[in-house]
Write a protein that holds these residues in place. Sequence first.
Motif, PDB file in Angstrom:
ATOM      1  N   ARG A 174       0.856  -1.181   0.000  1.00 17.31           N
ATOM      2  CA  ARG A 174       0.000   0.000   0.000  1.00 17.31           C
ATOM      3  C   ARG A 174       0.890   1.229   0.000  1.00 17.31           C
ATOM      4  N   ASP A 175       0.392   2.328  -0.569  1.00 15.64           N
ATOM      5  CA  ASP A 175       1.232   3.509  -0.747  1.00 15.64           C
ATOM      6  C   ASP A 175       1.857   3.988   0.548  1.00 15.64           C
ATOM      7  N   ASP A 176       1.112   3.929   1.669  1.00 15.34           N
ATOM      8  CA  ASP A 176       1.659   4.426   2.913  1.00 15.34           C
ATOM      9  C   ASP A 176       2.585   3.423   3.589  1.00 15.34           C
ATOM     10  N   ASP A 177       2.747   2.214   3.004  1.00 11.95           N
ATOM     11  CA  ASP A 177       3.672   1.223   3.544  1.00 11.95           C
ATOM     12  C   ASP A 177       5.054   1.322   2.917  1.00 11.95           C
ATOM     13  N   ILE A 178       5.192   2.097   1.849  1.00 10.13           N
ATOM     14  CA  ILE A 178       6.411   2.096   1.057  1.00 10.13           C
ATOM     15  C   ILE A 178       7.227   3.345   1.374  1.00 10.13           C
ATOM     16  N   ALA A 179       8.500   3.173   1.596  1.00 11.87           N
ATOM     17  CA  ALA A 179       9.370   4.312   1.862  1.00 11.87           C
ATOM     18  C   ALA A 179      10.717   4.068   1.206  1.00 11.87           C
ATOM     19  N   GLU A 180      11.324   5.132   0.719  1.00 11.28           N
ATOM     20  CA  GLU A 180      12.642   5.016   0.133  1.00 11.28           C
ATOM     21  C   GLU A 180      13.681   4.795   1.229  1.00 11.28           C
ATOM     22  N   LEU A 181      14.769   4.160   0.860  1.00  7.49           N
ATOM     23  CA  LEU A 181      15.883   4.003   1.774  1.00  7.49           C
ATOM     24  C   LEU A 181      16.484   5.383   2.032  1.00  7.49           C
ATOM     25  N   PRO A 182      16.614   5.815   3.291  1.00  5.63           N
ATOM     26  CA  PRO A 182      17.119   7.164   3.569  1.00  5.63           C
ATOM     27  C   PRO A 182      18.580   7.309   3.172  1.00  5.63           C
ATOM     28  N   LYS A 183      19.046   8.545   3.094  1.00  5.78           N
ATOM     29  CA  LYS A 183      20.452   8.786   2.798  1.00  5.78           C
ATOM     30  C   LYS A 183      21.327   8.204   3.895  1.00  5.78           C
ATOM     31  N   TYR A 184      22.517   7.829   3.508  1.00  5.99           N
ATOM     32  CA  TYR A 184      23.437   7.189   4.444  1.00  5.99           C
ATOM     33  C   TYR A 184      23.783   8.135   5.594  1.00  5.99           C
ATOM     34  N   ASP A 185      23.665   7.631   6.808  1.00  5.51           N
ATOM     35  CA  ASP A 185      23.998   8.386   8.015  1.00  5.51           C
ATOM     36  C   ASP A 185      25.249   7.768   8.624  1.00  5.51           C
ATOM     37  N   PRO A 186      26.387   8.439   8.555  1.00  7.20           N
ATOM     38  CA  PRO A 186      27.637   7.840   9.059  1.00  7.20           C
ATOM     39  C   PRO A 186      27.637   7.587  10.563  1.00  7.20           C
ATOM     40  N   SER A 187      26.671   8.167  11.274  1.00  8.85           N
ATOM     41  CA  SER A 187      26.618   7.942  12.723  1.00  8.85           C
ATOM     42  C   SER A 187      25.907   6.634  13.068  1.00  8.85           C
ATOM     43  N   ARG A 188      25.307   5.980  12.083  1.00  9.31           N
ATOM     44  CA  ARG A 188      24.589   4.733  12.312  1.00  9.31           C
ATOM     45  C   ARG A 188      25.230   3.594  11.529  1.00  9.31           C
ATOM     46  N   VAL A 189      25.262   2.424  12.138  1.00 11.49           N
ATOM     47  CA  VAL A 189      25.758   1.230  11.448  1.00 11.49           C
ATOM     48  C   VAL A 189      24.618   0.640  10.627  1.00 11.49           C
ATOM     49  N   VAL A 190      24.934   0.110   9.470  1.00  8.18           N
ATOM     50  CA  VAL A 190      23.938  -0.521   8.604  1.00  8.18           C
ATOM     51  C   VAL A 190      24.236  -2.013   8.518  1.00  8.18           C
ATOM     52  N   TRP A 191      23.192  -2.815   8.673  1.00  8.40           N
ATOM     53  CA  TRP A 191      23.302  -4.272   8.638  1.00  8.40           C
ATOM     54  C   TRP A 191      22.475  -4.819   7.482  1.00  8.40           C
ATOM     55  N   ILE A 192      22.824  -6.010   7.037  1.00  4.32           N
ATOM     56  CA  ILE A 192      22.055  -6.685   5.983  1.00  4.32           C
ATOM     57  C   ILE A 192      21.655  -8.068   6.482  1.00  4.32           C
ATOM     58  N   GLU A 193      20.345  -8.328   6.502  1.00  4.75           N
ATOM     59  CA  GLU A 193      19.833  -9.665   6.800  1.00  4.75           C
ATOM     60  C   GLU A 193      19.630 -10.395   5.486  1.00  4.75           C
ATOM     61  N   ASP A 194      20.137 -11.626   5.393  1.00  3.34           N
ATOM     62  CA  ASP A 194      19.976 -12.442   4.190  1.00  3.34           C
ATOM     63  C   ASP A 194      19.351 -13.765   4.605  1.00  3.34           C
ATOM     64  N   THR A 195      18.055 -13.937   4.309  1.00  3.82           N
ATOM     65  CA  THR A 195      17.330 -15.121   4.769  1.00  3.82           C
ATOM     66  C   THR A 195      16.505 -15.716   3.645  1.00  3.82           C
ATOM     67  N   LYS A 196      15.858 -16.856   3.920  1.00  2.69           N
ATOM     68  CA  LYS A 196      15.043 -17.544   2.921  1.00  2.69           C
ATOM     69  C   LYS A 196      13.776 -18.056   3.594  1.00  2.69           C
ATOM     70  N   THR A 197      12.780 -17.209   3.692  1.00  2.00           N
ATOM     71  CA  THR A 197      11.562 -17.623   4.378  1.00  2.00           C
ATOM     72  C   THR A 197      10.813 -18.711   3.619  1.00  2.00           C
ATOM     73  N   ALA A 198      10.998 -18.798   2.304  1.00  2.00           N
ATOM     74  CA  ALA A 198      10.311 -19.846   1.539  1.00  2.00           C
ATOM     75  C   ALA A 198      10.818 -21.227   1.922  1.00  2.00           C
ATOM     76  N   GLU A 199      12.068 -21.316   2.380  1.00  3.88           N
ATOM     77  CA  GLU A 199      12.635 -22.614   2.754  1.00  3.88           C
ATOM     78  C   GLU A 199      12.337 -22.981   4.197  1.00  3.88           C
ATOM     79  N   HIS A 200      12.487 -22.019   5.116  1.00  6.41           N
ATOM     80  CA  HIS A 200      12.380 -22.368   6.528  1.00  6.41           C
ATOM     81  C   HIS A 200      11.597 -21.361   7.358  1.00  6.41           C
ATOM     82  N   GLY A 201      10.855 -20.463   6.714  1.00  8.13           N
ATOM     83  CA  GLY A 201      10.098 -19.483   7.471  1.00  8.13           C
ATOM     84  C   GLY A 201      11.010 -18.516   8.196  1.00  8.13           C
ATOM     85  N   HIS A 202      10.480 -17.849   9.172  1.00 10.17           N
ATOM     86  CA  HIS A 202      11.296 -16.886   9.916  1.00 10.17           C
ATOM     87  C   HIS A 202      11.054 -16.996  11.419  1.00 10.17           C
ATOM     88  N   GLY A 203      10.726 -18.166  11.878  1.00  7.52           N
ATOM     89  CA  GLY A 203      10.607 -18.361  13.306  1.00  7.52           C
ATOM     90  C   GLY A 203       9.192 -18.452  13.832  1.00  7.52           C
TER      91      GLY A 203
END
Length: 366
Positions: free
Chosen positions: A91-120
């Motif tokens: 829905r339109d109000d659910d979508i947001a662009e990725l904000p500009k990079y903030d050097p004061s914050r660490v950025v992480w990447i989750e890489d998962t496969k919910t189709a294979e094993h769900g997410h808990g």
Amino acid sequence: MTEDLKGQITREDIENAIAALDQGEPHSFGPSIYYDLLDEGTRYPPKAVVGLAARRALGRALRPDEFSGGEGSWAFRLLRDRGFNIVGKLRDDDIAELPKYDPSRVVWIEDTKTAEHGHGGAGWDFGACLWSPSSGEDGRDIYSLMREPHPDDVTIHCNDGDIVGWSRVAGPFQEVKEAPPEPGPWAGRASYYRIPLSDYRPFRRPLPVSEFIVRNHGALAEEIRSETPKRYLFVLYNGTVRRAQGSYLTRCTSKLYDLIREAVGQEEQGTFDAVTRTWGHSSSVEERIREKLRLACPSEQVLRSALDLLALAIEIADEDRSDAWYLRETEHGLRLMAGRLLAFDLRRSRLRLSVIGPVPDDVLVD
């Protein structure tokens, strides 16, 4: 009837139903309201997919009033059991662009496969938290990175091979003794790490990681060579960028972040000529597919032979019925559908071709 039918519907039946929807085949199902089936970046109404997929086993499509959809339904269990991903509607109000990079914050990447094993399971859902065992089966501290995220850090989410959205870390990690409701292959561990997330937002179009690699191969390879980033999503193997195997949580460098932000925020569109009623070429799309084919077939001779075979398959399909075939870009290559038949499928180091009718022994040997 439906539970018995569930066991008779195969993954190929579902793929054929998706192909039928791609071709605009008419059906009696309306658009989905709350959920979509997400397949290679395209969304489909799950109930329509199941209804059409039942045709081979039942001899006809199911009617909308013969079964229900939604969470907990046999139809959704069928799709997930066959390896397909069910996601919430955008829905339109659910979508947001990725904000500009903030050097004061660490950025992480989750890489998962919910189709294979769900997410808990409930309370441990995708986008609601990050989680892992607190140690490996042998007791080694292989999940130490899970102790590092802090509140307000950004997390980019990859799921089933696509870059799909982002969220913020809502609190520090917790080590809990109770396992998730659906721990999958990580059941029976002594304790688990859980990191709460907030404000999950999907990107408007899921971006296949393979497509991202093709678009940014040079920049990614250069960063790996020059910066040697640790706990990185990608590795360089024989000069080719690949996803790091077995890495659930990785660090995102500022350069990688900017590349992802640009990739998920832009999509070059071809131009449509209203006079000739044809689409014009898009240079970035051509380059992306060209690079994807190069990675699929590193040998120029093999690639040329594969494309010659594809051209022959298209010619045969067009002679049979010119309005019932289409060529589709996939995560790792190209796929030709002729009606509901998968006629040709080219992906990394593999080529599949459908043949109908008796095949002479000399052809099989060749």
